[in-house]
Design an enzyme around this catalytic site. Structure first.
Site, PDB file in Angstrom:
ATOM      1  N   ASP A   1       0.815  -1.204   0.000  1.00 25.45           N
ATOM      2  CA  ASP A   1       0.000   0.000   0.000  1.00 25.45           C
ATOM      3  C   ASP A   1       0.858   1.268   0.000  1.00 25.45           C
ATOM      4  O   ASP A   1       2.051   1.237   0.308  1.00 25.45           O
ATOM      5  CB  ASP A   1      -0.880   0.043   1.250  1.00 25.45           C
ATOM      6  CG  ASP A   1      -1.998  -0.965   1.238  1.00 25.45           C
ATOM      7  OD1 ASP A   1      -2.033  -1.818   0.328  1.00 25.45           O
ATOM      8  OD2 ASP A   1      -2.838  -0.928   2.161  1.00 25.45           O
TER       9      ASP A   1
ATOM     10  N   HIS B   1       3.823  -2.227   2.994  1.00 29.48           N
ATOM     11  CA  HIS B   1       3.771  -0.860   2.484  1.00 29.48           C
ATOM     12  C   HIS B   1       4.971  -0.545   1.610  1.00 29.48           C
ATOM     13  O   HIS B   1       6.096  -0.936   1.919  1.00 29.48           O
ATOM     14  CB  HIS B   1       3.677   0.132   3.650  1.00 29.48           C
ATOM     15  CG  HIS B   1       2.430  -0.020   4.449  1.00 29.48           C
ATOM     16  ND1 HIS B   1       2.313  -0.962   5.448  1.00 29.48           N
ATOM     17  CD2 HIS B   1       1.233   0.614   4.367  1.00 29.48           C
ATOM     18  CE1 HIS B   1       1.100  -0.886   5.974  1.00 29.48           C
ATOM     19  NE2 HIS B   1       0.421   0.055   5.328  1.00 29.48           N
TER      20      HIS B   1
END
Length: 278
Positions: free
Chosen positions: A88, A232
């Site tokens: 993400d 991430h």
């Protein structure tokens, strides 16, 4: 730095894990890494100062820059122990290192990208797509969809989709809402845009910067067939951890796949964490 509260465990309904509530998270990204201010705790703004969102009435037709690679070959995850790596909040200054780490192990992953970050790293989407990875939308500004009006949600999704198409040539079919928070308006928008709502069931909390060894251990300990692993695309420790994660999961007999390979066909608007063993 990022401070995030623990995420509630999703419930299981008919083999599909449904995230039943908003996930209490707070995002703060260092200016040195990505160059934009963190959203407030309230998460009630619908745009960022960098670039205004598009008008709902003026959806654009975007011409892709190139024809992306064909999707990865189908894998029967009812017969193979599949897990999916997802990343993400990018693209970022770390994206090249992350792509190199994935390429070193011949792994295809799924990237949920932010519109504001695409604007800051416009060439990264092409690199992700050309490497054969799946690109989904994470919204434009990383503000919570739960507090937005239907028009604001449409703006966030449309502008990010346009940036993804312009940069990588692929219209997204997946969405991961920031903070895992949704609403009826979001579900309707997902149906309108043809998006499946993808959550997660393994979170090594790489945003705490625990170091690569800790990230590896947390993923390997928690992953099981059908897992969707949340990481991430903005932390050096994450890209450093990827090769060891892949090696360890493969040693446990698991196959690394993209989210579409894992979940198969799902109706737009469905919130899923789907796979054998989940």
């Amino acid at each position: 730095m990022i401070a995030r509260a623990a995420k509630p465990a999703p419930a299981t309904v008919g083999g599909v894990l449904i995230n039943l509530g908003s996930v209490a998270l707070a995002l703060a990204i260092t200016a040195a890494s990505v160059g934009f201010a963190a959203p407030s705790q309230a998460e009630n703004s619908t745009s960022m100062n960098a670039t205004p969102l598009i008008s709902v009435a003026s959806r654009s037709t975007v011409t892709p820059r190139f024809v992306p690679r064909k999707p990865a070959a189908p894998i029967d995850c009812s017969k193979v122990a599949c897990v999916a790596l997802t990343f993400d909040d990018g693209p970022s200054m770390q994206t090249d290192d992350l792509l190199a780490a994935l390429a070193s192990r011949n792994v295809k992953a799924t990237f949920f990208v932010l519109g504001v970050m695409i604007q800051r790293h416009p060439d990264a989407i092409a690199k992700i797509a050309q490497a054969g990875h799946v690109i989904g939308t994470h919204g434009f500004s990383h503000h919570s969809f739960a507090t937005m009006t239907p028009d604001a949600i449409t703006q966030e999704i449309q502008q990010t989709n346009d940036l993804i198409v312009a940069g990588g040539g692929v219209t997204p079919t997946l969405l991961r809402p920031p903070f895992g928070s949704g609403s009826r308006a979001l579900t309707q928008a997902e149906q309108d845009f043809g998006l499946v709502d993808v959550r997660w069931n393994v979170d090594p909390e790489d945003w705490r910067n625990p170091g690569a060894p800790a990230i590896v251990q947390r993923v390997v300990d928690a992953a099981k067939p059908g897992s969707i692993i949340l990481m991430h695309d903005i932390y050096p420790g994450t890209s450093e951890a990827v090769p060891a994660i892949v090696d360890a999961l493969r040693a446990k007999g698991m196959t690394l796949v993209t989210v579409p390979q894992l979940i198969g066909s799902q109706p737009p608007g469905t919130q899923v964490l789907h796979g054998p063993g989940v």
